[in-house]
Design a protein around this motif. Structure first.
Motif, PDB file in Angstrom:
ATOM      1  N   ALA A 140       0.815  -1.208   0.000  1.00 57.20           N
ATOM      2  CA  ALA A 140       0.000   0.000   0.000  1.00 57.20           C
ATOM      3  C   ALA A 140       0.851   1.262   0.000  1.00 57.20           C
ATOM      4  O   ALA A 140       1.824   1.373   0.739  1.00 57.20           O
ATOM      5  CB  ALA A 140      -0.919  -0.004   1.227  1.00 57.20           C
ATOM      6  N   GLY A 141       0.483   2.200  -0.853  1.00 54.20           N
ATOM      7  CA  GLY A 141       1.148   3.494  -0.902  1.00 54.20           C
ATOM      8  C   GLY A 141       2.521   3.481  -1.539  1.00 54.20           C
ATOM      9  O   GLY A 141       3.250   4.477  -1.483  1.00 54.20           O
ATOM     10  N   LYS A 142       2.906   2.364  -2.174  1.00 51.12           N
ATOM     11  CA  LYS A 142       4.249   2.255  -2.759  1.00 51.12           C
ATOM     12  C   LYS A 142       4.236   2.210  -4.286  1.00 51.12           C
ATOM     13  O   LYS A 142       5.210   1.813  -4.900  1.00 51.12           O
ATOM     14  CB  LYS A 142       4.943   0.991  -2.228  1.00 51.12           C
ATOM     15  CG  LYS A 142       5.080   0.930  -0.714  1.00 51.12           C
ATOM     16  CD  LYS A 142       5.993   2.016  -0.192  1.00 51.12           C
ATOM     17  CE  LYS A 142       6.213   1.875   1.312  1.00 51.12           C
ATOM     18  NZ  LYS A 142       7.093   2.925   1.849  1.00 51.12           N
ATOM     19  N   ALA A 143       3.143   2.622  -4.884  1.00 51.44           N
ATOM     20  CA  ALA A 143       3.024   2.513  -6.336  1.00 51.44           C
ATOM     21  C   ALA A 143       3.542   3.746  -7.071  1.00 51.44           C
ATOM     22  O   ALA A 143       3.617   3.743  -8.292  1.00 51.44           O
ATOM     23  CB  ALA A 143       1.568   2.265  -6.736  1.00 51.44           C
ATOM     24  N   GLY A 144       3.891   4.802  -6.318  1.00 45.88           N
ATOM     25  CA  GLY A 144       4.333   6.032  -6.969  1.00 45.88           C
ATOM     26  C   GLY A 144       5.553   5.838  -7.837  1.00 45.88           C
ATOM     27  O   GLY A 144       5.600   6.256  -8.999  1.00 45.88           O
ATOM     28  N   GLY A 145       6.573   5.181  -7.284  1.00 43.72           N
ATOM     29  CA  GLY A 145       7.801   4.949  -8.039  1.00 43.72           C
ATOM     30  C   GLY A 145       7.569   4.048  -9.231  1.00 43.72           C
ATOM     31  O   GLY A 145       8.123   4.279 -10.312  1.00 43.72           O
ATOM     32  N   ALA A 176      -0.389  -4.089   3.603  1.00 47.04           N
ATOM     33  CA  ALA A 176      -1.105  -5.014   2.721  1.00 47.04           C
ATOM     34  C   ALA A 176      -0.579  -4.927   1.294  1.00 47.04           C
ATOM     35  O   ALA A 176      -0.217  -3.854   0.811  1.00 47.04           O
ATOM     36  CB  ALA A 176      -2.598  -4.698   2.743  1.00 47.04           C
ATOM     37  N   VAL A 177      -0.535  -6.065   0.614  1.00 46.42           N
ATOM     38  CA  VAL A 177      -0.153  -6.091  -0.796  1.00 46.42           C
ATOM     39  C   VAL A 177      -1.357  -5.629  -1.609  1.00 46.42           C
ATOM     40  O   VAL A 177      -2.390  -6.291  -1.636  1.00 46.42           O
ATOM     41  CB  VAL A 177       0.287  -7.501  -1.232  1.00 46.42           C
ATOM     42  CG1 VAL A 177       0.560  -7.523  -2.738  1.00 46.42           C
ATOM     43  CG2 VAL A 177       1.524  -7.942  -0.464  1.00 46.42           C
ATOM     44  N   THR A 178      -1.218  -4.492  -2.246  1.00 47.19           N
ATOM     45  CA  THR A 178      -2.343  -3.898  -2.977  1.00 47.19           C
ATOM     46  C   THR A 178      -2.235  -4.062  -4.489  1.00 47.19           C
ATOM     47  O   THR A 178      -3.205  -3.810  -5.194  1.00 47.19           O
ATOM     48  CB  THR A 178      -2.441  -2.398  -2.664  1.00 47.19           C
ATOM     49  OG1 THR A 178      -1.203  -1.763  -3.030  1.00 47.19           O
ATOM     50  CG2 THR A 178      -2.721  -2.169  -1.180  1.00 47.19           C
ATOM     51  N   HIS A 179      -1.074  -4.460  -4.974  1.00 48.25           N
ATOM     52  CA  HIS A 179      -0.933  -4.601  -6.425  1.00 48.25           C
ATOM     53  C   HIS A 179       0.182  -5.581  -6.768  1.00 48.25           C
ATOM     54  O   HIS A 179       1.086  -5.827  -5.959  1.00 48.25           O
ATOM     55  CB  HIS A 179      -0.653  -3.244  -7.084  1.00 48.25           C
ATOM     56  CG  HIS A 179       0.594  -2.576  -6.601  1.00 48.25           C
ATOM     57  ND1 HIS A 179       0.649  -1.874  -5.408  1.00 48.25           N
ATOM     58  CD2 HIS A 179       1.835  -2.495  -7.139  1.00 48.25           C
ATOM     59  CE1 HIS A 179       1.861  -1.383  -5.232  1.00 48.25           C
ATOM     60  NE2 HIS A 179       2.607  -1.748  -6.274  1.00 48.25           N
ATOM     61  N   LEU A 180       0.079  -6.120  -7.961  1.00 43.61           N
ATOM     62  CA  LEU A 180       1.092  -7.007  -8.512  1.00 43.61           C
ATOM     63  C   LEU A 180       1.658  -6.361  -9.766  1.00 43.61           C
ATOM     64  O   LEU A 180       0.909  -5.904 -10.630  1.00 43.61           O
ATOM     65  CB  LEU A 180       0.496  -8.369  -8.868  1.00 43.61           C
ATOM     66  CG  LEU A 180      -0.251  -9.113  -7.757  1.00 43.61           C
ATOM     67  CD1 LEU A 180      -0.849 -10.402  -8.311  1.00 43.61           C
ATOM     68  CD2 LEU A 180       0.664  -9.401  -6.583  1.00 43.61           C
ATOM     69  N   ALA A 206      -3.209 -11.258  -2.231  1.00 41.99           N
ATOM     70  CA  ALA A 206      -2.138 -11.584  -3.170  1.00 41.99           C
ATOM     71  C   ALA A 206      -1.732 -13.042  -3.004  1.00 41.99           C
ATOM     72  O   ALA A 206      -1.372 -13.712  -3.983  1.00 41.99           O
ATOM     73  CB  ALA A 206      -0.947 -10.663  -2.930  1.00 41.99           C
ATOM     74  N   LYS A 207      -1.807 -13.547  -1.771  1.00 41.96           N
ATOM     75  CA  LYS A 207      -1.429 -14.935  -1.506  1.00 41.96           C
ATOM     76  C   LYS A 207      -2.317 -15.890  -2.289  1.00 41.96           C
ATOM     77  O   LYS A 207      -1.838 -16.866  -2.867  1.00 41.96           O
ATOM     78  CB  LYS A 207      -1.540 -15.220  -0.010  1.00 41.96           C
ATOM     79  CG  LYS A 207      -1.139 -16.641   0.378  1.00 41.96           C
ATOM     80  CD  LYS A 207      -1.225 -16.839   1.879  1.00 41.96           C
ATOM     81  CE  LYS A 207      -0.806 -18.253   2.267  1.00 41.96           C
ATOM     82  NZ  LYS A 207      -0.888 -18.472   3.730  1.00 41.96           N
ATOM     83  N   GLU A 208      -3.612 -15.612  -2.326  1.00 39.78           N
ATOM     84  CA  GLU A 208      -4.531 -16.492  -3.048  1.00 39.78           C
ATOM     85  C   GLU A 208      -4.430 -16.283  -4.561  1.00 39.78           C
ATOM     86  O   GLU A 208      -4.480 -17.242  -5.329  1.00 39.78           O
ATOM     87  CB  GLU A 208      -5.964 -16.251  -2.581  1.00 39.78           C
ATOM     88  CG  GLU A 208      -6.980 -17.156  -3.251  1.00 39.78           C
ATOM     89  CD  GLU A 208      -8.356 -17.054  -2.616  1.00 39.78           C
ATOM     90  OE1 GLU A 208      -9.352 -17.200  -3.355  1.00 39.78           O
ATOM     91  OE2 GLU A 208      -8.433 -16.820  -1.392  1.00 39.78           O
TER      92      GLU A 208
END
Length: 242
Positions: free
Chosen positions: A13-18, A84-88, A158-160
């Motif tokens: 979460a919140g790490k998609a900017g880069g 939380a893992v929000t994206h792949l 993301a695990k599932e």
């Protein structure tokens, strides 16, 4: 026959900017050619006409699109954790020589893009695809896709969605099968011990090797060797060669 390549990384979460700046090329990308930036493009699904539409830039930044998809599709009662893992982040490509040949034929290349979008959409859910960018400014043409890992019943997992090692192996096999008959790209060697680097680790390793001092000093009159643009696959072998 070359190899089909699919590589997935988790993003919190919140790490998609880069990641968004890397995909949009609003940040400097070490091995991208600025002169070819205009060759890059993205596609989105026009649900009304059931077709892919070529576009240059999304209206909102990547983090906003991820947040909007979670807001629309998340059905859980608990608030999401900060970690939380929000994206792949999914990279789709193939062997350099094969992808170069495919890219020379506009029809073949468009078919390859379409088939990749179909594969990702059917695998992860078309509504969960928030970015699908085609990069032509690096050595090997490739797709950078971002998926929100929402399950069919609205859970963020993301695990599932990614699954265990067995499910990841099945993903590699399914992708290879989808690319082999029509595009001549088969699955990589099963059981290979090759490992993937993250984008950050990959570029850091390149810079480390470039900075290493020579084993001896020899006074010669010559131009220093230049580092070629790194490929997306077989990077360990490429690094040794350089």
């Amino acid at each position: 026959m070359g190899f089909a390549v699919i590589h997935i990384e988790k993003g919190t979460a919140g790490k998609a900017g880069g990641l968004g700046r890397h995909i949009d090329r609003t940040a400097n990308v070490l091995n991208a050619d600025p002169a070819k930036k205009d060759l890059n493009f993205s596609v989105r699904l026009d649900t009304q006409k059931n077709r892919l539409v070529k576009t240059r830039a999304a209206k909102n930044d990547l983090q906003s699109r991820i947040n909007e998809r979670i807001k629309d599709g998340y059905k859980g009662k608990k608030a999401l954790r900060k970690d939380a893992v929000t994206h792949l982040s999914v990279v789709l490509t193939g062997s350099h020589e094969d992808m170069t040949e495919i890219a020379k034929d506009k029809t073949k290349f468009n078919d390859w893009v379409t088939d990749n979008y179909r594969f990702v959409g059917e695998r992860f859910g078309f509504n969960n695809v928030v970015e699908f960018a085609i990069h032509m400014d690096e050595r090997t043409p490739h797709i950078h896709c971002v998926v929100v890992p929402l399950t069919a019943d609205g859970r963020l997992s993301a695990k599932e969605v990614m699954g265990d090692r067995r499910k990841m192996t099945e993903l590699q096999e399914s992708y290879g099968a989808a690319m082999e008959e029509k595009h001549g790209l088969k699955r990589g060697v099963k059981g290979s011990t090759a490992t993937h680097d993250s984008v950050r680790e990959y570029y850091a390793r390149i810079e480390q090797h470039k900075a290493e001092p020579p084993l001896m000093r020899i006074n010669v009159t010559a131009e220093p060797p230049q580092i070629d643009t790194p490929p997306l696959i077989s990077r360990d072998k490429w690094t040794e060669t350089q």
